[in-house]
Write an enzyme that holds these catalytic residues in place. Structure first.
Site, PDB file in Angstrom:
ATOM      1  N   ARG A 193      -8.358  42.491  52.912  1.00  0.00           N
ATOM      2  CA  ARG A 193      -8.270  43.228  53.847  1.00  0.00           C
ATOM      3  C   ARG A 193      -9.213  44.177  54.061  1.00  0.00           C
ATOM      4  O   ARG A 193      -9.353  44.958  53.228  1.00  0.00           O
ATOM      5  CB  ARG A 193      -6.922  43.582  54.421  1.00  0.00           C
ATOM      6  CG  ARG A 193      -6.005  42.340  54.664  1.00  0.00           C
ATOM      7  CD  ARG A 193      -6.311  41.696  55.879  1.00  0.00           C
ATOM      8  NE  ARG A 193      -5.474  40.591  56.195  1.00  0.00           N
ATOM      9  CZ  ARG A 193      -5.489  39.437  55.857  1.00  0.00           C
ATOM     10  NH1 ARG A 193      -6.685  38.837  55.223  1.00  0.00           N
ATOM     11  NH2 ARG A 193      -4.794  38.305  56.054  1.00  0.00           N
ATOM     12  N   GLU A 199     -13.241  44.081  61.679  1.00  0.00           N
ATOM     13  CA  GLU A 199     -13.730  42.834  61.875  1.00  0.00           C
ATOM     14  C   GLU A 199     -12.945  42.118  63.481  1.00  0.00           C
ATOM     15  O   GLU A 199     -13.653  41.475  63.879  1.00  0.00           O
ATOM     16  CB  GLU A 199     -13.458  41.966  60.819  1.00  0.00           C
ATOM     17  CG  GLU A 199     -11.683  41.621  60.552  1.00  0.00           C
ATOM     18  CD  GLU A 199     -11.455  40.719  59.510  1.00  0.00           C
ATOM     19  OE1 GLU A 199     -12.227  40.937  58.415  1.00  0.00           O
ATOM     20  OE2 GLU A 199     -10.647  39.911  59.780  1.00  0.00           O
ATOM     21  N   HIS A 237     -15.063  36.252  57.133  1.00  0.00           N
ATOM     22  CA  HIS A 237     -13.586  35.992  56.770  1.00  0.00           C
ATOM     23  C   HIS A 237     -13.368  34.375  56.717  1.00  0.00           C
ATOM     24  O   HIS A 237     -12.593  33.751  57.357  1.00  0.00           O
ATOM     25  CB  HIS A 237     -12.362  36.465  57.794  1.00  0.00           C
ATOM     26  CG  HIS A 237     -11.186  36.544  57.441  1.00  0.00           C
ATOM     27  ND1 HIS A 237     -10.467  37.952  57.677  1.00  0.00           N
ATOM     28  CD2 HIS A 237     -10.373  35.839  56.563  1.00  0.00           C
ATOM     29  CE1 HIS A 237      -9.260  37.889  57.070  1.00  0.00           C
ATOM     30  NE2 HIS A 237      -9.085  36.706  56.627  1.00  0.00           N
TER      31      HIS A 237
HETATM   32  P1  NAD Z   1       0.327  37.922  47.059  1.00  0.00           P
HETATM   33  O1  NAD Z   1       1.331  38.295  47.650  1.00  0.00           O
HETATM   34  O2  NAD Z   1       0.369  36.726  46.259  1.00  0.00           O
HETATM   35  O3  NAD Z   1      -0.276  38.973  46.128  1.00  0.00           O
HETATM   36  C1  NAD Z   1      -0.379  40.390  46.328  1.00  0.00           C
HETATM   37  C2  NAD Z   1      -0.322  41.052  44.993  1.00  0.00           C
HETATM   38  O4  NAD Z   1      -0.495  42.427  45.480  1.00  0.00           O
HETATM   39  C3  NAD Z   1       0.938  41.126  44.551  1.00  0.00           C
HETATM   40  O5  NAD Z   1       0.983  40.824  43.385  1.00  0.00           O
HETATM   41  C4  NAD Z   1       1.629  42.534  44.960  1.00  0.00           C
HETATM   42  O6  NAD Z   1       2.533  42.998  44.001  1.00  0.00           O
HETATM   43  C5  NAD Z   1       0.225  43.288  44.790  1.00  0.00           C
HETATM   44  N1  NAD Z   1       0.281  44.576  45.348  1.00  0.00           N
HETATM   45  C6  NAD Z   1       1.141  44.970  46.300  1.00  0.00           C
HETATM   46  N2  NAD Z   1       0.791  46.331  46.537  1.00  0.00           N
HETATM   47  C7  NAD Z   1      -0.132  46.849  45.554  1.00  0.00           C
HETATM   48  C8  NAD Z   1      -0.748  47.863  45.347  1.00  0.00           C
HETATM   49  N3  NAD Z   1      -0.373  49.097  46.129  1.00  0.00           N
HETATM   50  N4  NAD Z   1      -1.666  48.050  44.285  1.00  0.00           N
HETATM   51  C9  NAD Z   1      -2.035  46.986  43.439  1.00  0.00           C
HETATM   52  N5  NAD Z   1      -1.302  45.774  43.960  1.00  0.00           N
HETATM   53  C10 NAD Z   1      -0.402  45.477  44.861  1.00  0.00           C
HETATM   54  O7  NAD Z   1      -1.049  37.551  47.908  1.00  0.00           O
HETATM   55  P2  NAD Z   1      -1.976  36.732  47.730  1.00  0.00           P
HETATM   56  O8  NAD Z   1      -1.564  35.244  48.569  1.00  0.00           O
HETATM   57  O9  NAD Z   1      -2.696  36.764  46.558  1.00  0.00           O
HETATM   58  O10 NAD Z   1      -3.149  37.269  48.962  1.00  0.00           O
HETATM   59  C11 NAD Z   1      -3.830  38.648  48.484  1.00  0.00           C
HETATM   60  C12 NAD Z   1      -4.290  39.193  49.843  1.00  0.00           C
HETATM   61  O11 NAD Z   1      -5.478  38.196  50.205  1.00  0.00           O
HETATM   62  C13 NAD Z   1      -3.531  38.932  51.242  1.00  0.00           C
HETATM   63  O12 NAD Z   1      -2.627  40.400  51.372  1.00  0.00           O
HETATM   64  C14 NAD Z   1      -4.439  38.789  52.307  1.00  0.00           C
HETATM   65  O13 NAD Z   1      -4.580  40.071  52.886  1.00  0.00           O
HETATM   66  C15 NAD Z   1      -5.654  38.180  51.643  1.00  0.00           C
HETATM   67  N6  NAD Z   1      -6.057  37.079  52.186  1.00  0.00           N
HETATM   68  C16 NAD Z   1      -7.419  36.915  52.409  1.00  0.00           C
HETATM   69  C17 NAD Z   1      -7.989  35.458  52.733  1.00  0.00           C
HETATM   70  C18 NAD Z   1      -9.403  35.348  53.167  1.00  0.00           C
HETATM   71  O14 NAD Z   1      -9.496  34.151  53.979  1.00  0.00           O
HETATM   72  N7  NAD Z   1     -10.295  36.187  52.980  1.00  0.00           N
HETATM   73  C19 NAD Z   1      -6.953  34.477  52.951  1.00  0.00           C
HETATM   74  C20 NAD Z   1      -5.680  34.836  52.521  1.00  0.00           C
HETATM   75  C21 NAD Z   1      -5.325  35.965  52.050  1.00  0.00           C
END
Ligand code: NAD
Length: 331
Positions: free
Chosen positions: A235, A264, A296
């Site tokens: 994000r 964005e 994105h």
């Molecule tokens: P997820 O919930 O499986 O994993 C997120 C991880 O971040 C978890 O392990 C959590 O413990 C960790 N986390 C939480 N707070 C934290 C902190 N302060 N410091 C370090 N780690 C921390 O989520 P995911 O499915 O792996 O997705 C991750 C991110 O990717 C989403 O939040 C979303 O913003 C982004 N995303 C982007 C796209 C894209 O098209 N670019 C698509 C899907 C998701």
């Protein structure tokens, strides 16, 4: 009939949602506009709404949705930083999301950014089209044995670790919750400070929230290796854009790959090519030769769109039947 308004709707959303809608009781209306408190009145007469990453479901918007009788908000994405969940709960507005549609889609896009930046593919592509076969300035580096810092080792972060293992990278991870799968892969959990100091490449995969907002800032950037490669497919708000530009100018950052951008919502998913550019920070970023930005599209594979559609439809069908799972945001 259960009526659902699909906001920020693109042609591909319409295609995948329509093709997978086998429930005779659910009817979609596709609305290209982004949902904000200004466009929320369009939700009148709908039972549910379906929204995406840049729709803004703040208190003002949620109040309007509630007053119009909307009962369910179906996010067709994983991240939920754009919804005031606590306030939605006080209004008894149920929210669902697609917690895991294809972590590999985003992890593979992250890898595409790393490889393209490193080998200057975005530059080489244009050179060759212009009959310029000079290699000057296109030197890359081997990924083999390089140290990569992965911040957030959830579904996407761990998929990236699996890919990076194939390149024999040393993988340093940081997460507030450590996972045995990650250590079993041979990756090591360390402090953020260790990642800043030792990583050649840093990739962000944690959610945007109060703790992570601007985690990449002037201070953390200062602690990183000179010439570090920074990748953000999570994000935009994880990075302080002004500090980022300063770090590019000072060459602290040697390569920058972004699939997300702090501001964005005013730019992405639309064609602005015939307009006078309005975002000076974005133009400054995009002007650096060592910066590669995609709009994105990390999630944008056939498999992911299919999964997004089927899970969203299942969430909507459950909501129609009054079944509101309360664990969706814990996954
Ligand atoms: P997820 O919930 O499986 O994993 C997120 C991880 O971040 C978890 O392990 C959590 O413990 C960790 N986390 C939480 N707070 C934290 C902190 N302060 N410091 C370090 N780690 C921390 O989520 P995911 O499915 O792996 O997705 C991750 C991110 O990717 C989403 O939040 C979303 O913003 C982004 N995303 C982007 C796209 C894209 O098209 N670019 C698509 C899907 C998701």
């Amino acid at each position: 009939m259960y009526r659902v308004a699909v906001f920020s709707c693109q042609p591909y959303d319409q295609t995948y949602l329509s093709q997978n809608n086998h429930a005779e009781e659910v009817e979609f209306t596709f609305i290209p506009s982004r949902l904000t408190h200004q466009t929320a009145p369009l939700a009148a007469t709908f039972d549910a709404i379906c929204v995406f990453v840049n729709d803004v479901l703040d208190k003002a918007c949620l109040d309007i949705l509630h007053s119009l009788g909307v009962k369910h908000i179906a996010l067709r994405c994983a991240g939920f930083n754009n919804v005031d969940l606590e306030y939605a709960a006080t209004l008894n507005l149920h929210v669902s999301r697609v917690p895991a549609y294809s972590p590999e889609a985003v992890a593979e896009h992250t890898m595409a950014l790393i490889l393209s930046l490193n080998r200057h593919i975005h530059k080489a592509y244009n050179r060759v089209r212009e009959n310029n076969f000079s290699l000057l300035g296109l030197t890359g580096f081997n990924l083999y044995k390089k140290t990569v810092g992965v911040i957030g080792t959830g579904k996407i972060g761990s998929a990236l670790c699996r890919i990076l293992n194939g390149f024999s990278c040393e993988i340093l991870c940081y997460d507030t919750i450590q996972s045995d799968c990650i250590t079993a892969m041979g990756c090591k959990y360390v402090s953020l400070r260790d990642i800043w100091e030792h990583a050649d490449i840093i990739s962000l995969h944690c959610p945007l929230n109060e703790q992570t907002s601007h985690m990449i800032n002037a201070r953390s950037l200062q602690q990183m290796k000179d010439g570090v490669m920074l990748i953000n497919t999570s994000r935009g708000g994880l990075i302080d854009t002004k500090a980022l530009i300063a770090a590019l100018k000072s060459r602290k950052i040697g390569f920058l790959g972004l699939d997300v951008y702090e501001m964005e919502s005013e730019l992405f998913f639309e064609d602005h090519s015939m307009e006078i550019p309005s975002d000076d920070l974005f133009d400054r970023l995009a002007g650096f030769p060592n910066v590669l930005i995609t709009g994105h599209q990390g999630f944008f594979t056939h498999e992911a769109l299919q999964e997004i559609a089927t899970t969203t439809l299942s969430n909507i069908e459950n909501a129609r039947l009054g079944r509101y799972p309360d664990t969706t945001f814990l996954c």
